[in-house]
Design a protein around this motif. Sequence first.
Motif, PDB file in Angstrom:
ATOM      1  N   GLU A   1     -57.034  68.024 -13.088  1.00 16.78           N
ATOM      2  CA  GLU A   1     -55.651  67.890 -13.873  1.00 16.78           C
ATOM      3  C   GLU A   1     -55.924  67.549 -15.464  1.00 16.78           C
ATOM      4  O   GLU A   1     -56.906  66.736 -15.730  1.00 16.78           O
ATOM      5  CB  GLU A   1     -54.759  66.957 -13.019  1.00 16.78           C
ATOM      6  CG  GLU A   1     -55.076  65.500 -13.065  1.00 16.78           C
ATOM      7  CD  GLU A   1     -54.094  64.617 -12.499  1.00 16.78           C
ATOM      8  OE1 GLU A   1     -53.194  65.074 -11.956  1.00 16.78           O
ATOM      9  OE2 GLU A   1     -54.134  63.458 -12.640  1.00 16.78           O
ATOM     10  N   THR A   2     -55.092  67.945 -16.054  1.00 16.65           N
ATOM     11  CA  THR A   2     -55.001  67.615 -17.642  1.00 16.65           C
ATOM     12  C   THR A   2     -54.400  66.292 -17.745  1.00 16.65           C
ATOM     13  O   THR A   2     -53.162  66.204 -17.278  1.00 16.65           O
ATOM     14  CB  THR A   2     -54.539  68.615 -18.482  1.00 16.65           C
ATOM     15  OG1 THR A   2     -55.114  70.029 -18.305  1.00 16.65           O
ATOM     16  CG2 THR A   2     -54.497  68.312 -19.875  1.00 16.65           C
ATOM     17  N   ARG A   3     -54.735  65.343 -18.336  1.00 19.50           N
ATOM     18  CA  ARG A   3     -54.339  64.191 -18.830  1.00 19.50           C
ATOM     19  C   ARG A   3     -54.329  63.944 -20.236  1.00 19.50           C
ATOM     20  O   ARG A   3     -55.003  64.590 -21.020  1.00 19.50           O
ATOM     21  CB  ARG A   3     -55.088  63.026 -17.834  1.00 19.50           C
ATOM     22  CG  ARG A   3     -54.896  62.954 -16.600  1.00 19.50           C
ATOM     23  CD  ARG A   3     -55.508  61.731 -16.033  1.00 19.50           C
ATOM     24  NE  ARG A   3     -55.236  61.670 -14.424  1.00 19.50           N
ATOM     25  CZ  ARG A   3     -55.647  60.879 -13.463  1.00 19.50           C
ATOM     26  NH1 ARG A   3     -56.118  59.783 -14.085  1.00 19.50           N
ATOM     27  NH2 ARG A   3     -55.295  60.968 -12.269  1.00 19.50           N
TER      28      ARG A   3
ATOM     29  N   GLY B   1     -56.514  71.680 -27.317  1.00 20.10           N
ATOM     30  CA  GLY B   1     -55.434  71.668 -26.598  1.00 20.10           C
ATOM     31  C   GLY B   1     -54.511  70.772 -27.526  1.00 20.10           C
ATOM     32  O   GLY B   1     -54.239  71.009 -28.716  1.00 20.10           O
ATOM     33  N   ARG B   2     -53.786  69.665 -27.011  1.00 24.93           N
ATOM     34  CA  ARG B   2     -52.942  68.769 -27.930  1.00 24.93           C
ATOM     35  C   ARG B   2     -53.758  67.804 -28.456  1.00 24.93           C
ATOM     36  O   ARG B   2     -52.884  66.835 -29.120  1.00 24.93           O
ATOM     37  CB  ARG B   2     -52.049  68.436 -26.879  1.00 24.93           C
ATOM     38  CG  ARG B   2     -50.906  69.660 -26.464  1.00 24.93           C
ATOM     39  CD  ARG B   2     -49.837  69.212 -25.656  1.00 24.93           C
ATOM     40  NE  ARG B   2     -49.269  67.983 -25.574  1.00 24.93           N
ATOM     41  CZ  ARG B   2     -48.586  67.391 -24.500  1.00 24.93           C
ATOM     42  NH1 ARG B   2     -48.246  68.326 -23.588  1.00 24.93           N
ATOM     43  NH2 ARG B   2     -48.310  66.212 -24.494  1.00 24.93           N
ATOM     44  N   SER B   3     -54.934  67.611 -28.526  1.00 30.46           N
ATOM     45  CA  SER B   3     -55.803  66.406 -28.944  1.00 30.46           C
ATOM     46  C   SER B   3     -55.490  66.530 -30.492  1.00 30.46           C
ATOM     47  O   SER B   3     -55.594  67.675 -31.228  1.00 30.46           O
ATOM     48  CB  SER B   3     -57.128  66.518 -28.622  1.00 30.46           C
ATOM     49  OG  SER B   3     -57.399  66.235 -27.201  1.00 30.46           O
ATOM     50  N   GLN B   4     -55.084  65.460 -31.002  1.00 33.32           N
ATOM     51  CA  GLN B   4     -55.139  65.143 -32.430  1.00 33.32           C
ATOM     52  C   GLN B   4     -55.314  63.766 -33.011  1.00 33.32           C
ATOM     53  O   GLN B   4     -54.813  62.836 -32.163  1.00 33.32           O
ATOM     54  CB  GLN B   4     -53.769  65.982 -33.023  1.00 33.32           C
ATOM     55  CG  GLN B   4     -52.536  65.317 -32.893  1.00 33.32           C
ATOM     56  CD  GLN B   4     -51.268  65.884 -33.721  1.00 33.32           C
ATOM     57  OE1 GLN B   4     -51.481  67.082 -33.841  1.00 33.32           O
ATOM     58  NE2 GLN B   4     -50.392  65.112 -34.299  1.00 33.32           N
TER      59      GLN B   4
ATOM     60  N   ARG C   1     -59.470  66.159 -19.080  1.00 30.23           N
ATOM     61  CA  ARG C   1     -59.632  66.532 -17.947  1.00 30.23           C
ATOM     62  C   ARG C   1     -59.971  65.361 -16.721  1.00 30.23           C
ATOM     63  O   ARG C   1     -61.137  64.854 -17.040  1.00 30.23           O
ATOM     64  CB  ARG C   1     -60.399  67.864 -17.423  1.00 30.23           C
ATOM     65  CG  ARG C   1     -60.287  68.926 -18.645  1.00 30.23           C
ATOM     66  CD  ARG C   1     -58.857  69.967 -18.375  1.00 30.23           C
ATOM     67  NE  ARG C   1     -59.251  70.649 -17.331  1.00 30.23           N
ATOM     68  CZ  ARG C   1     -58.341  71.683 -16.768  1.00 30.23           C
ATOM     69  NH1 ARG C   1     -57.280  71.412 -17.339  1.00 30.23           N
ATOM     70  NH2 ARG C   1     -58.540  72.244 -15.804  1.00 30.23           N
ATOM     71  N   HIS C   2     -59.346  65.353 -15.594  1.00 29.10           N
ATOM     72  CA  HIS C   2     -59.730  64.376 -14.628  1.00 29.10           C
ATOM     73  C   HIS C   2     -59.801  65.069 -13.165  1.00 29.10           C
ATOM     74  O   HIS C   2     -58.946  65.785 -12.940  1.00 29.10           O
ATOM     75  CB  HIS C   2     -58.405  63.143 -14.751  1.00 29.10           C
ATOM     76  CG  HIS C   2     -58.851  62.301 -13.353  1.00 29.10           C
ATOM     77  ND1 HIS C   2     -59.832  61.255 -13.566  1.00 29.10           N
ATOM     78  CD2 HIS C   2     -58.118  62.008 -12.381  1.00 29.10           C
ATOM     79  CE1 HIS C   2     -59.768  60.416 -12.651  1.00 29.10           C
ATOM     80  NE2 HIS C   2     -58.962  60.724 -11.713  1.00 29.10           N
TER      81      HIS C   2
END
Length: 161
Positions: free
Chosen positions: A34-36, A86-89, A22-23
């Motif tokens: 926003e999500t980056r 989230g989409r972190s992997q 998040r930024h």
Amino acid sequence: GTTASTLNLTISGQESTCVEYRHSTGSGDNKKTETRYAYGKRNLFSISVPLASFPGTQIPGGQHSYNFTAQIPSGLPPSMVVRGHGRSQCEIQYNIKVHLVRPGLLKSDVRMTAIFSLVGESHDVPPSPAMAGPATVAVNQCCCINRGFMTLGATTDRTMV
């Protein structure tokens, strides 16, 4: 059957990451968050093995086998995937790609990829045979005229590095 010039095999390994974060900018009522995403990818190795050459010949339909040997580099990390928020992997993946080169303006090449697991050496578990596939893909001319199907698979008698 079909006409082809070469059949090639590539064994490779890649590591990839995706970090979601998040930024925030501004403050108070003007604060926006926003999500980056940050991405990374690195090739660990790649080995190409020519399996067959078909100079101007028609390959008859049916099942064909092509034996090969390839030395996978030692010291590679084992296959893995870790999923985070989230989409972190992060992932380490190994695959075998087969590419049948079909010359001619209206003939598309046939490609197939199979993912395999690379297991680090263990003294407690003996090596065992494994099979990838088989998987079937359509052989098309001009991307849409069906010329049949090709089934590709691989076997190994030793799954340990």
